[in-house]
Design a protein around this motif. Structure first.
Motif, PDB file in Angstrom:
ATOM      1  N   GLY A  41       0.812  -1.121  -0.096  1.00  0.00           N
ATOM      2  CA  GLY A  41      -0.299   0.241  -0.142  1.00  0.00           C
ATOM      3  C   GLY A  41       0.841   1.274   0.345  1.00  0.00           C
ATOM      4  N   ASP A  45      -2.804   4.502   3.042  1.00  0.00           N
ATOM      5  CA  ASP A  45      -3.813   3.079   3.075  1.00  0.00           C
ATOM      6  C   ASP A  45      -2.324   1.792   2.943  1.00  0.00           C
ATOM      7  N   SER A  46      -1.028   2.042   3.962  1.00  0.00           N
ATOM      8  CA  SER A  46       0.029   1.030   3.995  1.00  0.00           C
ATOM      9  C   SER A  46      -0.939  -0.038   5.105  1.00  0.00           C
ATOM     10  N   LEU A  77      -4.578  -6.833   0.422  1.00  0.00           N
ATOM     11  CA  LEU A  77      -3.792  -5.692  -0.479  1.00  0.00           C
ATOM     12  C   LEU A  77      -2.442  -5.784  -1.486  1.00  0.00           C
ATOM     13  N   GLU A  81      -1.748  -4.360  -5.137  1.00  0.00           N
ATOM     14  CA  GLU A  81      -1.263  -3.617  -5.070  1.00  0.00           C
ATOM     15  C   GLU A  81      -0.425  -3.938  -6.081  1.00  0.00           C
ATOM     16  N   SER A 107      -3.674   1.554  12.424  1.00  0.00           N
ATOM     17  CA  SER A 107      -3.466   2.425  12.157  1.00  0.00           C
ATOM     18  C   SER A 107      -2.561   2.767  12.751  1.00  0.00           C
TER      19      SER A 107
END
Length: 198
Positions: A41, A45-46, A77, A81, A107
């Motif tokens: 990501g 958004d990682s 992801l 990605e 987060s």
């Protein structure tokens, strides 16, 4: 869109012969592995996760494999990605390992340690023993995990940092390994001779 390859295997073919999960976990705890953080990501958004199941695959092209639980957001992801980055943690980066192992909420994980970006936009940990960025070239689901094969497109290494090791369910250091007495006889273990059969 780049073509990626996916394979599948029948891991259940001999499931009835397999050892129990606790026996598996106890036995495999004796492996020693570099503690890594796998990421994918960009920016906010990682996503990342602490991993030890990783190995080099090929020098031509330079490739590495990581194993991620298939139903995890990170696995989804990486596939979406078409790439991932990997930070091989250095001694002293235990807090980063703990953070990405789930000890703090997702987060806030990238607030632990100093992070920048690879040219791809994927996360790059500063001060790691080694760091690399990969484009996804293949994947294979095995049991409840997916093996992701990445072609390495960028690397960064430290000449003064030793890797952080995980073995026997705790962090280890190379200094501790160096302090252990050497086995007798040219650095190889010596096995007691067995009595020949009568």
């Amino acid at each position: 869109m780049r073509q990626t390859y996916s394979l599948s295997v029948d891991i259940d073919a001999h499931a009835d012969l397999a050892v129990s999960k606790p026996e598996f976990a106890d036995t495999l705890s004796h492996l020693a592995a570099t503690v890594c953080v796998a990421s994918s990501g960009r920016g906010a958004d990682s996503l990342g996760r602490t991993v030890t199941a990783t190995f080099s695959l090929s020098a031509n092209p330079p490739s590495i494999v990581i194993s991620i639980k298939t139903d995890s957001p990170l696995a989804t992801l990486i596939a979406a990605e078409e790439g991932f980055s990997l930070a091989m943690l250095a001694e002293g980066q235990e807090l980063i390992a703990d953070a990405f192992a789930g000890k703090i909420e997702a987060s806030k994980r990238y607030l632990v340690g100093i992070w920048a970006d690879w040219p791809s936009g994927r996360p790059r940990l500063l001060g790691a023993a080694a760091a690399l960025d990969c484009v996804l070239s293949a994947s294979m689901q095995v049991g409840d995990h997916t093996l992701f094969v990445g072609t390495i497109v960028a690397t960064e290494t430290s000449t003064h940092a030793d890797p952080l090791i995980w073995s026997r369910r705790r962090y280890q250091s190379l200094d501790r390994a160096r302090s252990l007495p050497a086995p007798p006889g040219n650095g190889h273990a010596v096995l007691a001779p067995t009595k020949p059969a009568a």
